[in-house]
Design an enzyme around this catalytic site. Structure first.
Site, PDB file in Angstrom:
ATOM      1  N   GLU A  25     -14.453   9.738   3.173  1.00  0.00           N
ATOM      2  CA  GLU A  25     -13.614   9.127   2.126  1.00  0.00           C
ATOM      3  C   GLU A  25     -13.936   7.649   1.948  1.00  0.00           C
ATOM      4  O   GLU A  25     -14.613   7.035   2.782  1.00  0.00           O
ATOM      5  CB  GLU A  25     -12.126   9.307   2.451  1.00  0.00           C
ATOM      6  CG  GLU A  25     -11.687   8.623   3.731  1.00  0.00           C
ATOM      7  CD  GLU A  25     -10.206   8.243   3.751  1.00  0.00           C
ATOM      8  OE1 GLU A  25      -9.742   7.592   2.789  1.00  0.00           O
ATOM      9  OE2 GLU A  25      -9.538   8.578   4.741  1.00  0.00           O
ATOM     10  N   LYS A  87      -6.897   2.472  -5.469  1.00  0.00           N
ATOM     11  CA  LYS A  87      -6.753   3.579  -4.524  1.00  0.00           C
ATOM     12  C   LYS A  87      -6.458   4.826  -5.360  1.00  0.00           C
ATOM     13  O   LYS A  87      -5.479   4.860  -6.105  1.00  0.00           O
ATOM     14  CB  LYS A  87      -5.600   3.259  -3.571  1.00  0.00           C
ATOM     15  CG  LYS A  87      -5.236   4.362  -2.622  1.00  0.00           C
ATOM     16  CD  LYS A  87      -4.051   3.926  -1.758  1.00  0.00           C
ATOM     17  CE  LYS A  87      -3.350   5.123  -1.159  1.00  0.00           C
ATOM     18  NZ  LYS A  87      -1.980   4.807  -0.723  1.00  0.00           N
ATOM     19  N   VAL A 107      -7.720  10.874   1.117  1.00  0.00           N
ATOM     20  CA  VAL A 107      -8.040  12.191   1.678  1.00  0.00           C
ATOM     21  C   VAL A 107      -7.907  13.257   0.584  1.00  0.00           C
ATOM     22  O   VAL A 107      -8.790  14.109   0.412  1.00  0.00           O
ATOM     23  CB  VAL A 107      -7.125  12.506   2.888  1.00  0.00           C
ATOM     24  CG1 VAL A 107      -7.228  13.978   3.291  1.00  0.00           C
ATOM     25  CG2 VAL A 107      -7.476  11.593   4.061  1.00  0.00           C
ATOM     26  N   SER A 141       2.928  12.186   1.219  1.00  0.00           N
ATOM     27  CA  SER A 141       1.575  11.972   0.696  1.00  0.00           C
ATOM     28  C   SER A 141       1.031  13.196  -0.031  1.00  0.00           C
ATOM     29  O   SER A 141       1.219  14.338   0.414  1.00  0.00           O
ATOM     30  CB  SER A 141       0.635  11.627   1.845  1.00  0.00           C
ATOM     31  OG  SER A 141      -0.695  11.565   1.374  1.00  0.00           O
ATOM     32  N   LYS A 160      -0.766   8.573  12.106  1.00  0.00           N
ATOM     33  CA  LYS A 160      -0.099   7.409  12.693  1.00  0.00           C
ATOM     34  C   LYS A 160       1.392   7.615  12.633  1.00  0.00           C
ATOM     35  O   LYS A 160       1.905   8.222  11.689  1.00  0.00           O
ATOM     36  CB  LYS A 160      -0.425   6.157  11.886  1.00  0.00           C
ATOM     37  CG  LYS A 160      -1.864   5.759  11.946  1.00  0.00           C
ATOM     38  CD  LYS A 160      -2.026   4.328  11.463  1.00  0.00           C
ATOM     39  CE  LYS A 160      -3.450   3.873  11.641  1.00  0.00           C
ATOM     40  NZ  LYS A 160      -4.268   4.023  10.447  1.00  0.00           N
TER      41      LYS A 160
HETATM   42  N1  PSU Z   1      -3.734   6.649   7.105  1.00  0.00           N
HETATM   43  C1  PSU Z   1      -4.550   5.978   7.921  1.00  0.00           C
HETATM   44  N2  PSU Z   1      -5.649   5.369   7.424  1.00  0.00           N
HETATM   45  C2  PSU Z   1      -5.960   5.425   6.088  1.00  0.00           C
HETATM   46  C3  PSU Z   1      -5.104   6.161   5.232  1.00  0.00           C
HETATM   47  C4  PSU Z   1      -4.006   6.749   5.768  1.00  0.00           C
HETATM   48  O1  PSU Z   1      -4.278   5.913   9.110  1.00  0.00           O
HETATM   49  O2  PSU Z   1      -6.970   4.846   5.674  1.00  0.00           O
HETATM   50  C5  PSU Z   1      -5.445   6.280   3.774  1.00  0.00           C
HETATM   51  C6  PSU Z   1      -6.218   7.593   3.520  1.00  0.00           C
HETATM   52  O3  PSU Z   1      -7.124   7.397   2.471  1.00  0.00           O
HETATM   53  C7  PSU Z   1      -5.108   8.532   3.091  1.00  0.00           C
HETATM   54  C8  PSU Z   1      -4.236   7.603   2.286  1.00  0.00           C
HETATM   55  O4  PSU Z   1      -5.556   9.626   2.332  1.00  0.00           O
HETATM   56  O5  PSU Z   1      -4.259   6.377   2.996  1.00  0.00           O
HETATM   57  C9  PSU Z   1      -2.843   8.128   2.126  1.00  0.00           C
HETATM   58  O6  PSU Z   1      -2.136   7.338   1.233  1.00  0.00           O
HETATM   59  P1  PSU Z   1      -0.685   7.818   0.743  1.00  0.00           P
HETATM   60  O7  PSU Z   1       0.165   7.788   1.968  1.00  0.00           O
HETATM   61  O8  PSU Z   1      -0.289   6.794  -0.268  1.00  0.00           O
HETATM   62  O9  PSU Z   1      -0.845   9.195   0.196  1.00  0.00           O
HETATM   63 MN    MN Z   2       3.373   7.857  -0.648  1.00  0.00          MN
END
Ligand code: PSU
Ligand code: MN
Length: 301
Positions: A25, A87, A107, A141, A160
């Site tokens: 990614e 993003k 992802v 997510s 995390k």
């Molecule tokens: N969590 C991590 N490192 C990252 C991401 C998430 O520990 O780099 C990034 C990844 O690209 C993941 C995205 O797909 O953040 C998720 O964002 P959101 O929670 O806004 O869907």
């Molecule tokens: Mn979100």
């Protein structure tokens, strides 16, 4: 082939020859790490995948084109542009493409483009999930929905604890996404090898993981599979230090009213600030570790 997609020559030749390919990614490059460590890491990850007998396909959106396989110059470009690259999750694709913009793929979006290209295995650091407090905010997510519908196996180091790991597992269960622990019964929590939650299945070899995913594809069950690979012991962090940093970061995000797509990048950057770079070193090492495993699984497929 999809009219919006460019597959690099190296990746296309590998796919046509039935060679193993691993997707990577780009949000981790633009939003996940600072420059220049982000570019250095991205290039090292590609090298590690090659050393392990597979072809890397770093995925991004460049000037309105979906890209599977980037040149080192394109990786440098995204890494330098950092937060100025949008993003891009699933919902962002239509407008970014129509406008001819750049996008760093999460992802979810990396899975979409990998699947379009015919790539079945993808290595990353951490996935998005159900955020703490989601019972009120509904912040879940799009990565989880993508795992439910798109046939790509994702190798990560767990999630995390900026997320609610228990709710994330419940959501994945509802959506029918198998959560595999590589040589572990316990879901790893990214910086640490333990989380207090169990995975669905422990599998101990890349071949067993490949066999399970082959069965999933063969039955035409929709969706992917999540492989969680614990950070190597030598690089894992003190659970108390990291858990305090995460609690502080989440509290600050709540205080500042951070919402939507900003939440995850904000929390990641805060944690980095609070832990003073220790977390970055761990982050880099676990990505390398995931790249190795993903290459081995891709060979097994
Ligand atoms: N969590 C991590 N490192 C990252 C991401 C998430 O520990 O780099 C990034 C990844 O690209 C993941 C995205 O797909 O953040 C998720 O964002 P959101 O929670 O806004 O869907
Ligand atoms: Mn979100």
């Amino acid at each position: 082939m999809n009219a919006y997609l460019d597959i690099s020559t190296e990746v296309l030749e590998a796919l046509q020859a039935g060679k193993p390919v691993v997707a990577l990614e780009s949000t981790i490059i633009s939003h996940g790490m600072p420059y220049p460590q982000n570019v250095e890491t991205a290039l090292n990850v590609e090298r590690i995948i090659r050393e392990n007998g597979a072809v890397p396909a770093t995925i991004a959106i460049i000037k309105g084109r979906l890209k599977a396989g980037l040149t080192p110059d394109e990786i440098e470009y995204l890494g330098k542009k950092g937060y100025d690259v949008a993003k891009a999750s699933r919902r962002d694709l239509p407008v970014l493409i129509a406008r001819g913009d750049d996008g760093a793929t999460t992802v979810a979006t990396t899975m979409i483009i990998a699947a379009m290209a015919g790539i079945r295995v993808f290595a990353t650091g951490g996935i998005g999930g159900v955020h703490r407090g989601a019972e009120v905010t509904m912040d879940i997510s799009a990565d989880l929905e993508e795992l439910a519908m798109t046939p790509v196996l994702v190798v990560c180091a767990g999630a995390k604890s900026i997320l609610d790991l228990g709710l994330t597992l419940e959501y994945l269960e509802t959506k029918g996404v198998p959560v595999i622990g590589y040589q572990t019964e316990e879901l790893p929590a990214f910086y640490t090898r333990k989380s207090g939650f169990n995975v669905d299945y422990r599998l101990d070899t890349p071949e067993e993981i490949a066999a399970a995913f082959r069965a999933k594809l063969g039955m035409d069950l929709k969706g992917g599979m999540l492989v969680t690979n614990p950070i190597p012991e030598a690089y894992s962090m003190d659970p108390e230090v990291i858990s305090k940093a995460i609690d502080d970061a989440v509290a600050e995000a709540n205080r500042k009213g951070i919402r939507g797509k900003q939440t995850t990048p904000f929390l990641l950057a805060k944690i980095k600030d609070i832990t003073g770079g220790d977390s970055l070193a761990s982050n880099i090492q676990l990505v390398y570790n995931n790249a190795r495993l993903a290459a081995q699984i891709a060979k097994g497929l």
